[in-house]
Design a protein around this motif. Structure first.
Motif, short mmCIF file in Angstrom:
data_model
loop_
_atom_site.label_atom_id
_atom_site.label_comp_id
_atom_site.label_asym_id
_atom_site.label_seq_id
_atom_site.Cartn_x
_atom_site.Cartn_y
_atom_site.Cartn_z
N ASN A 118 28.49 78.22 25.62
CA ASN A 118 27.02 78.21 25.62
C ASN A 118 26.44 77.64 26.91
O ASN A 118 26.93 76.64 27.44
N THR B 263 25.73 72.79 29.15
CA THR B 263 26.77 73.80 29.26
C THR B 263 28.04 73.38 28.53
O THR B 263 28.43 72.22 28.56
N ASP C 25 20.02 79.38 23.97
CA ASP C 25 21.26 79.82 24.61
C ASP C 25 20.93 81.05 25.45
O ASP C 25 20.77 82.15 24.92
N THR D 8 33.12 76.03 23.25
CA THR D 8 32.02 76.98 23.37
C THR D 8 31.72 77.29 24.83
O THR D 8 32.02 76.49 25.72
N SER E 183 20.98 74.49 21.00
CA SER E 183 21.07 75.71 20.18
C SER E 183 22.08 75.56 19.06
O SER E 183 21.92 76.15 18.00
N ASP F 116 22.76 76.48 27.51
CA ASP F 116 21.45 76.24 26.90
C ASP F 116 20.43 75.81 27.95
O ASP F 116 20.77 75.16 28.94
N ASP G 43 26.12 82.41 29.50
CA ASP G 43 27.45 81.88 29.21
C ASP G 43 28.09 81.30 30.46
O ASP G 43 27.88 81.80 31.57
#
Length: 289
Positions: A212, A202, A226, A210, A184, A214, A229
């Protein structure tokens, strides 16, 4: 027993706390609890690749651009032994596992396109059998039943150029990887997990850390989405996969953390902090049994 997902335990080996460490930690997939120190690598080792056979964990390359492949037992807690070497020295590489072979892809320095392959049965020296589509280091890796995936990373000397590409290579033949999708966002220090049907990436680092999480389909490949979290933005931890959950252990925030995150494969929910490893560290190899 499949090596793509574990049913009993996740493992972290090596890493960097401010100095390289040789720790092998183990945590349970059955209950959410802290990890325990169950053995040591043969040397202190930062940023190696991790592989898993049905009975053993392998830690390849790493710290000081080494080429050593170490092996430790999943069924009996204890120290690792050196059993093989890679085709060349590298760290910040990633590992993939089929049922019969371990693979080590990318890494530095300098950054490489190399995909190395080692037989779990013979543990002979790993061979350079194919190449990624782009040379890079500080990458993530995961697997389907038929292919290995290498994602993200960057090229040393170009720190602002974070890769988003997802490369895929077959286990059935020693063939070069193809670029089949994108994360992403482009980032380095990403961690990989996999269910039977999807790949996950991750954490990571772009110009900051980050959180994220994904996801992309193995059936169609393409751009990752994404979908959730992790509990804290961080990079360069380790990824583990059970049959039902993905895990990300340790990492850099920029402080070194010992957090173990867990997220479900059944739905796109955020990861939760379910335990701690014995040391806060980054540049860790991940394994599952």
């Amino acid at each position: 027993k499949s090596s793509e997902q574990g049913t009993i335990s996740g493992y972290c080996s090596g890493g960097y706390t401010g100095s390289n460490v040789n720790t092998i930690d183990k945590f349970s997939f059955a209950t959410d609890e802290n990890g325990t120190d169950v053995g040591n690598l043969t040397t202190s080792n930062r940023a190696p690749a991790g592989q898993s056979s049905s009975t053993h964990g392998y830690t390849s390359g790493g710290g000081g651009y080494g080429s050593t492949v170490s092996k430790f037992s999943f069924t009996t807690d204890g120290n690792a032994n050196n059993v093989s070497t890679l085709s060349g020295s590298r760290e910040d590489c990633t590992g993939q596992s089929s049922t019969t072979h371990g693979y080590t892809s990318a890494g530095g320095y300098p950054s490489t396109t190399k995909i190395d392959k080692m037989s779990f049965a013979t543990e002979a020296q790993a061979s350079h059998i194919a190449n990624l589509t782009q040379d890079r280091t500080d990458v993530g890796g995961c697997v389907s039943t038929t292919h290995g995936y290498t994602m993200g990373g960057y090229k040393p000397g170009e720190p602002n150029s974070r890769a988003s590409r997802i490369d895929k290579f077959p286990f059935a033949s020693d063939s070069d990887a193809t670029n089949v999708g994108s994360l992403s966002i482009g980032r380095s220090g990403v961690n990989g997990q996999n269910s039977f049907t999807n790949g996950y990436a991750t954490g990571g680092y772009v110009t900051s850390y980050t959180n994220n999480l994904d996801k992309w389909s193995f059936a169609s490949d393409g751009t990752a989405v994404d979908v959730a979290d992790i509990s804290e933005a961080r990079s360069t931890g380790s990824g583990q996969s059970s049959v039902t959950y993905g895990y990300m252990a340790c990492g850099q925030t920029p402080s070194k953390v010992n957090t173990v995150d867990k997220f479900p494969f059944a739905n796109d929910a955020n990861a939760t902090d379910v335990g701690d490893m014995t040391q806060g560290r980054e540049g860790v190899a991940g394994h599952q049994y």
